[in-house]
Design a protein around this motif. Structure first.
Motif, short mmCIF file in Angstrom:
data_model
loop_
_atom_site.label_atom_id
_atom_site.label_comp_id
_atom_site.label_asym_id
_atom_site.label_seq_id
_atom_site.Cartn_x
_atom_site.Cartn_y
_atom_site.Cartn_z
N ALA A 94 12.98 -16.62 -1.84
CA ALA A 94 11.89 -15.96 -2.56
C ALA A 94 10.88 -15.39 -1.57
O ALA A 94 10.63 -15.97 -0.51
CB ALA A 94 11.22 -16.94 -3.51
N LEU A 95 10.28 -14.26 -1.94
CA LEU A 95 9.35 -13.54 -1.09
C LEU A 95 8.00 -13.38 -1.76
O LEU A 95 7.91 -13.26 -2.99
CB LEU A 95 9.89 -12.14 -0.77
CG LEU A 95 11.17 -12.04 0.06
CD1 LEU A 95 11.83 -10.69 -0.18
CD2 LEU A 95 10.86 -12.23 1.53
N ALA A 96 6.95 -13.32 -0.95
CA ALA A 96 5.63 -12.88 -1.38
C ALA A 96 5.21 -11.76 -0.42
O ALA A 96 5.43 -11.87 0.79
CB ALA A 96 4.62 -14.02 -1.35
N VAL A 97 4.61 -10.69 -0.95
CA VAL A 97 4.37 -9.48 -0.17
C VAL A 97 2.96 -8.97 -0.44
O VAL A 97 2.50 -8.94 -1.59
CB VAL A 97 5.39 -8.38 -0.53
CG1 VAL A 97 5.19 -7.15 0.35
CG2 VAL A 97 6.82 -8.90 -0.39
N ALA A 98 2.27 -8.55 0.63
CA ALA A 98 0.97 -7.88 0.52
C ALA A 98 1.08 -6.50 1.14
O ALA A 98 1.69 -6.33 2.20
CB ALA A 98 -0.11 -8.69 1.24
N ILE A 99 0.46 -5.51 0.49
CA ILE A 99 0.52 -4.14 0.98
C ILE A 99 -0.86 -3.51 0.92
O ILE A 99 -1.65 -3.79 0.01
CB ILE A 99 1.55 -3.31 0.17
CG1 ILE A 99 1.67 -1.88 0.74
CG2 ILE A 99 1.19 -3.28 -1.32
CD1 ILE A 99 2.85 -1.10 0.16
N LYS A 100 -1.17 -2.68 1.90
CA LYS A 100 -2.37 -1.84 1.89
C LYS A 100 -1.91 -0.41 2.01
O LYS A 100 -1.19 -0.06 2.96
CB LYS A 100 -3.32 -2.22 3.03
CG LYS A 100 -4.62 -1.40 3.01
CD LYS A 100 -5.71 -2.06 3.80
CE LYS A 100 -7.00 -1.25 3.72
NZ LYS A 100 -8.19 -2.10 3.78
N ARG A 101 -2.32 0.44 1.07
CA ARG A 101 -1.80 1.81 0.96
C ARG A 101 -2.83 2.78 1.53
O ARG A 101 -3.93 2.94 1.00
CB ARG A 101 -1.48 2.14 -0.50
CG ARG A 101 -0.49 1.16 -1.13
CD ARG A 101 -0.17 1.54 -2.58
NE ARG A 101 0.64 0.53 -3.22
CZ ARG A 101 1.96 0.43 -3.12
NH1 ARG A 101 2.63 1.31 -2.37
NH2 ARG A 101 2.63 -0.53 -3.74
N LEU A 102 -2.43 3.47 2.62
CA LEU A 102 -3.28 4.43 3.30
C LEU A 102 -2.52 5.74 3.52
O LEU A 102 -1.34 5.84 3.23
CB LEU A 102 -3.70 3.88 4.67
CG LEU A 102 -4.31 2.48 4.74
CD1 LEU A 102 -4.43 2.04 6.19
CD2 LEU A 102 -5.66 2.45 4.06
N THR A 103 -3.21 6.73 4.05
CA THR A 103 -2.57 7.92 4.62
C THR A 103 -3.17 8.14 6.00
O THR A 103 -4.27 7.66 6.30
CB THR A 103 -2.80 9.17 3.74
OG1 THR A 103 -4.20 9.34 3.52
CG2 THR A 103 -2.07 9.04 2.41
N PHE A 104 -2.44 8.86 6.86
CA PHE A 104 -2.96 9.12 8.20
C PHE A 104 -3.56 10.52 8.27
O PHE A 104 -3.19 11.41 7.52
CB PHE A 104 -1.88 8.91 9.27
CG PHE A 104 -0.68 9.81 9.17
CD1 PHE A 104 -0.71 11.12 9.63
CD2 PHE A 104 0.52 9.33 8.64
CE1 PHE A 104 0.41 11.94 9.56
CE2 PHE A 104 1.65 10.13 8.56
CZ PHE A 104 1.60 11.44 9.02
N ARG A 105 -4.50 10.69 9.19
CA ARG A 105 -5.16 11.97 9.36
C ARG A 105 -4.66 12.74 10.57
O ARG A 105 -4.90 13.93 10.69
CB ARG A 105 -6.68 11.79 9.47
CG ARG A 105 -7.11 10.87 10.60
CD ARG A 105 -8.60 10.58 10.57
NE ARG A 105 -9.38 11.62 11.22
CZ ARG A 105 -10.67 11.49 11.49
NH1 ARG A 105 -11.33 10.39 11.14
NH2 ARG A 105 -11.33 12.46 12.08
#
Length: 294
Positions: A94-105
Motif C-alpha cells: 500500500a502507498l501514500a502519496v503527496a503532490i504539489k502542483r506547479l509550473t515552471f517559468r
C-alpha cells in the motif's frame, strides 16, 4: 546582490541555513504553517470516479502531524511542531502519496531538498526496521507548448528500497520503465498510467546506503535528501542523502509523449510504501525547491 552577501543572509536564517539552494528559491514549505499546497494524488477520471485506474483508488493523502508516540509523548518535527505525514493503509504494497502542483517559468537547473524521517506504525514492541518497504520522490514535468519537437512528459523517479518481503535491502533505485497508458472516458482529453507500479525499478550503481534507524519503533532521526535535475536537458544532475552522493550518469527518467493539457508542468511528489500489514509513515519537516536563472 553578490554571492557572499547572499550566502551570509542564508546562513543567518535558522530555517534556510540548513539547506543549500540554487540562486532562486521557488518553494520553501515549512509545515508548521500548514499543508502549504501539498495534497493527495488523485487518479484521472471522467464522468465517474469508477473510471479511475484501480491502483489510484487506495492512495492515502498527506496530513499534518506533531509526531506523537505512545511511550514518550510528542517529538515534534526537525525544527518546529508539525511535519507533513504520509501514512499508508495496513496492507503490503500500500502507498501514500503527496503532490504539489506547479509550473515552471524558465528552463534550467532545479534542486529539491528536504529533511525526512520514516517509520512503521509502532503497534508492536519490536524494532520493525524492515516493515517499511520504500519511500521515494519524483518530479512530473512537461515541456512548454513552444518547445521544439519532440515535446515530452518527463518523470524522474527515485526511491529508497528499505526492505522487500521482510528482507532488508537498503538501496537507492530509479525507474525509467514506462507503464502502459490507458484512455480515460471518451473525450480523448484524459489518459492515465500508474507510474508507481512495483515493476521496473533499477539499482543505482553503488547505491547501497544504511540509514539511521534508532533502537525502538518510536524513535525518529531526521535525514537530509537533495535531488538535482536540469529542465533544459531533462536529466539527473545529482543525488545526495546525508553524507553520500551518488553517480547519476547511468540514470534516465521516465519519458513519454507530451500530453494535451500539461504544458510547463513542474509537479513535486513524495510517497511511502509498506511491506507488511501495518501502516508505514513518511514525515517531511520542510521542503525547499530552488532554481538557477537570470
Amino acid at each position: 546582490m553578490n554571492s557572499n552577501t547572499r550566502q551570509a543572509l542564508l546562513r543567518a536564517d535558522p530555517h534556510l541555513s540548513r539547506f543549500d539552494p540554487l540562486s532562486r528559491i521557488i518553494v520553501y514549505d515549512d509545515f508548521d504553517h500548514g499543508l502549504q499546497g501539498w495534497t493527495g494524488l488523485i487518479g484521472n477520471y471522467e464522468e465517474s470516479l469508477d473510471a479511475m485506474l484501480p491502483p489510484y483508488r487506495e492512495l492515502r493523502d498527506p496530513m499534518l502531524s506533531n509526531l506523537t508516540v505512545w511511550d514518550s509523548g510528542t517529538d515534534g518535527s526537525f525544527n518546529g511542531t508539525y511535519a507533513l505525514k504520509l501514512a499508508t493503509l495496513p496492507r503490503p504494497g500500500a502507498l501514500a502519496v503527496a503532490i504539489k502542483r506547479l509550473t515552471f517559468r524558465q528552463l534550467g537547473p532545479i534542486r529539491l531538498e528536504t529533511y525526512f524521517t520514516f517509520k512503521p506504525e509502532a503497534s508492536e514492541l519490536r524494532l520493525s526496521e524492515t516493515d517499511v518497504r520504500s519511500f521515494g520522490v519524483l518530479f512530473d514535468l512537461q515541456h512548454g507548448d513552444r518547445h521544439p519537437a519532440p515535446r515530452e512528459r518527463v518523470m524522474p523517479h527515485l526511491r529508497y528500497l528499505n526492505a522487500l518481503d521482510g528482507q532488508a535491502v537498503a538501496r537507492w533505485q530509479f525507474k525509467r520503465r514506462r507503464e502502459p497508458m490507458a484512455d480515460i472516458g471518451g473525450s480523448g482529453k484524459t489518459r492515465s498510467h500508474f507510474h508507481l507500479a512495483p515493476e521496473g525499478w533499477e539499482d543505482i550503481p553503488d547505491g547501497e546506503q544504511l540509514l539511521c534507524y534508532n533502537e525502538i519503533a518510536t524513535k525518529h532521526n531526521w535525514h537530509y535528501l537533495r535531488v538535482d535535475f536540469d529542465l533544459t536537458s531533462m536529466s539527473f544532475q545529482g543525488i545526495r542523502c546525508n553524507d553520500r552522493t551518488f553517480d547519476v550518469s547511468p540514470l534516465e527518467p521516465m519519458r513519454l509523449p507530451a500530453m494535451a493539457n500539461l504544458w510547463c508542468m513542474l509537479n513535486l511528489v513524495f510517497w511511502v510504501e509498506t511491506d507488511r500489514a501495518k501502516r508505514a509513515f513518511l514525515y517531511l519537516d520542510s521542503v525547499l525547491l530552488s532554481g538557477e536563472w537570470d
